[in-house]
Write a protein that holds these residues in place. Sequence first.
Motif, PDB file in Angstrom:
ATOM      1  N   SER A  10       0.833  -1.204   0.000  1.00 38.84           N
ATOM      2  CA  SER A  10       0.000   0.000   0.000  1.00 38.84           C
ATOM      3  C   SER A  10       0.870   1.257   0.000  1.00 38.84           C
ATOM      4  O   SER A  10       2.032   1.238   0.413  1.00 38.84           O
ATOM      5  N   ASP A  11       0.285   2.344  -0.463  1.00 40.11           N
ATOM      6  CA  ASP A  11       0.995   3.626  -0.474  1.00 40.11           C
ATOM      7  C   ASP A  11       1.434   4.014   0.935  1.00 40.11           C
ATOM      8  O   ASP A  11       2.538   4.524   1.126  1.00 40.11           O
ATOM      9  N   GLU A  12       0.583   3.775   1.915  1.00 43.13           N
ATOM     10  CA  GLU A  12       0.904   4.127   3.301  1.00 43.13           C
ATOM     11  C   GLU A  12       2.108   3.347   3.813  1.00 43.13           C
ATOM     12  O   GLU A  12       3.011   3.906   4.425  1.00 43.13           O
ATOM     13  N   VAL A  13       2.113   2.046   3.573  1.00 46.34           N
ATOM     14  CA  VAL A  13       3.243   1.214   4.020  1.00 46.34           C
ATOM     15  C   VAL A  13       4.522   1.666   3.323  1.00 46.34           C
ATOM     16  O   VAL A  13       5.574   1.801   3.953  1.00 46.34           O
ATOM     17  N   HIS A  14       4.450   1.914   2.039  1.00 44.92           N
ATOM     18  CA  HIS A  14       5.614   2.376   1.286  1.00 44.92           C
ATOM     19  C   HIS A  14       6.129   3.693   1.858  1.00 44.92           C
ATOM     20  O   HIS A  14       7.336   3.875   2.047  1.00 44.92           O
ATOM     21  N   ARG A  15       5.216   4.605   2.152  1.00 40.99           N
ATOM     22  CA  ARG A  15       5.613   5.904   2.708  1.00 40.99           C
ATOM     23  C   ARG A  15       6.314   5.735   4.042  1.00 40.99           C
ATOM     24  O   ARG A  15       7.338   6.368   4.313  1.00 40.99           O
ATOM     25  N   VAL A  16       5.773   4.884   4.902  1.00 38.78           N
ATOM     26  CA  VAL A  16       6.377   4.664   6.225  1.00 38.78           C
ATOM     27  C   VAL A  16       7.804   4.151   6.086  1.00 38.78           C
ATOM     28  O   VAL A  16       8.731   4.670   6.716  1.00 38.78           O
ATOM     29  N   TRP A  17       8.007   3.115   5.245  1.00 41.86           N
ATOM     30  CA  TRP A  17       9.351   2.551   5.096  1.00 41.86           C
ATOM     31  C   TRP A  17      10.310   3.543   4.453  1.00 41.86           C
ATOM     32  O   TRP A  17      11.476   3.626   4.840  1.00 41.86           O
ATOM     33  N   LYS A  18       9.804   4.301   3.489  1.00 46.26           N
ATOM     34  CA  LYS A  18      10.653   5.298   2.828  1.00 46.26           C
ATOM     35  C   LYS A  18      11.072   6.381   3.820  1.00 46.26           C
ATOM     36  O   LYS A  18      12.233   6.797   3.851  1.00 46.26           O
ATOM     37  N   THR A  19      10.142   6.825   4.661  1.00 48.09           N
ATOM     38  CA  THR A  19      10.433   7.838   5.672  1.00 48.09           C
ATOM     39  C   THR A  19      11.432   7.321   6.692  1.00 48.09           C
ATOM     40  O   THR A  19      12.379   8.022   7.076  1.00 48.09           O
ATOM     41  N   ARG A  20      11.239   6.098   7.152  1.00 46.30           N
ATOM     42  CA  ARG A  20      12.162   5.513   8.133  1.00 46.30           C
ATOM     43  C   ARG A  20      13.563   5.345   7.552  1.00 46.30           C
ATOM     44  O   ARG A  20      14.558   5.582   8.239  1.00 46.30           O
ATOM     45  N   MET A  26      19.527   6.198   4.776  1.00 46.10           N
ATOM     46  CA  MET A  26      19.716   5.031   3.931  1.00 46.10           C
ATOM     47  C   MET A  26      18.679   5.016   2.814  1.00 46.10           C
ATOM     48  O   MET A  26      17.632   5.639   2.936  1.00 46.10           O
ATOM     49  N   SER A  27      19.002   4.275   1.756  1.00 47.84           N
ATOM     50  CA  SER A  27      17.984   4.031   0.748  1.00 47.84           C
ATOM     51  C   SER A  27      16.999   3.028   1.341  1.00 47.84           C
ATOM     52  O   SER A  27      17.301   2.335   2.323  1.00 47.84           O
ATOM     53  N   MET A  28      15.823   2.947   0.758  1.00 44.87           N
ATOM     54  CA  MET A  28      14.847   1.990   1.256  1.00 44.87           C
ATOM     55  C   MET A  28      15.378   0.571   1.080  1.00 44.87           C
ATOM     56  O   MET A  28      15.171  -0.289   1.928  1.00 44.87           O
ATOM     57  N   GLN A  29      16.075   0.312  -0.002  1.00 46.24           N
ATOM     58  CA  GLN A  29      16.642  -1.018  -0.219  1.00 46.24           C
ATOM     59  C   GLN A  29      17.637  -1.366   0.889  1.00 46.24           C
ATOM     60  O   GLN A  29      17.594  -2.470   1.447  1.00 46.24           O
ATOM     61  N   GLU A  30      18.532  -0.438   1.222  1.00 48.99           N
ATOM     62  CA  GLU A  30      19.500  -0.690   2.297  1.00 48.99           C
ATOM     63  C   GLU A  30      18.794  -0.906   3.633  1.00 48.99           C
ATOM     64  O   GLU A  30      19.140  -1.823   4.389  1.00 48.99           O
ATOM     65  N   TYR A  31      17.812  -0.078   3.904  1.00 52.36           N
ATOM     66  CA  TYR A  31      17.089  -0.146   5.172  1.00 52.36           C
ATOM     67  C   TYR A  31      16.349  -1.475   5.310  1.00 52.36           C
ATOM     68  O   TYR A  31      16.450  -2.156   6.327  1.00 52.36           O
ATOM     69  N   LEU A  32      15.614  -1.856   4.267  1.00 48.01           N
ATOM     70  CA  LEU A  32      14.866  -3.106   4.323  1.00 48.01           C
ATOM     71  C   LEU A  32      15.796  -4.313   4.333  1.00 48.01           C
ATOM     72  O   LEU A  32      15.511  -5.317   4.989  1.00 48.01           O
ATOM     73  N   HIS A  33      16.923  -4.226   3.658  1.00 44.22           N
ATOM     74  CA  HIS A  33      17.915  -5.301   3.696  1.00 44.22           C
ATOM     75  C   HIS A  33      18.393  -5.504   5.132  1.00 44.22           C
ATOM     76  O   HIS A  33      18.487  -6.643   5.616  1.00 44.22           O
ATOM     77  N   ARG A  34      18.689  -4.415   5.821  1.00 43.67           N
ATOM     78  CA  ARG A  34      19.121  -4.499   7.215  1.00 43.67           C
ATOM     79  C   ARG A  34      18.032  -5.105   8.096  1.00 43.67           C
ATOM     80  O   ARG A  34      18.302  -5.979   8.918  1.00 43.67           O
ATOM     81  N   LYS A  35      16.781  -4.662   7.904  1.00 42.05           N
ATOM     82  CA  LYS A  35      15.667  -5.190   8.696  1.00 42.05           C
ATOM     83  C   LYS A  35      15.486  -6.689   8.458  1.00 42.05           C
ATOM     84  O   LYS A  35      15.302  -7.457   9.404  1.00 42.05           O
ATOM     85  N   LEU A  36      15.513  -7.103   7.202  1.00 46.38           N
ATOM     86  CA  LEU A  36      15.336  -8.516   6.871  1.00 46.38           C
ATOM     87  C   LEU A  36      16.473  -9.369   7.436  1.00 46.38           C
ATOM     88  O   LEU A  36      16.248 -10.466   7.944  1.00 46.38           O
TER      89      LEU A  36
END
Length: 76
Positions: A10-20, A26-36
Amino acid sequence: MKNIQVKNVSDEVHRVWKTRAAAEGMSMQEYLHRKLTREAQQPTVAEVLARVEHRGGPKLDHDEIVAMIREDRDSR
């Protein structure tokens, strides 16, 4: 290395991760890679219980363990 693609976010979920990610510089890819990666390093309750059982430890199910923890907390 393998790739993971997540569709229909969803747009909301995408916005939250992008903001975090941006807040961490970090880029969203780097951030989500770290989280995963961190998530994968933490065993689940089921995995921990399976290890205990494999080692010959107590054969308690999840509900028994929760009850024991609650009893211990209530006794304090």
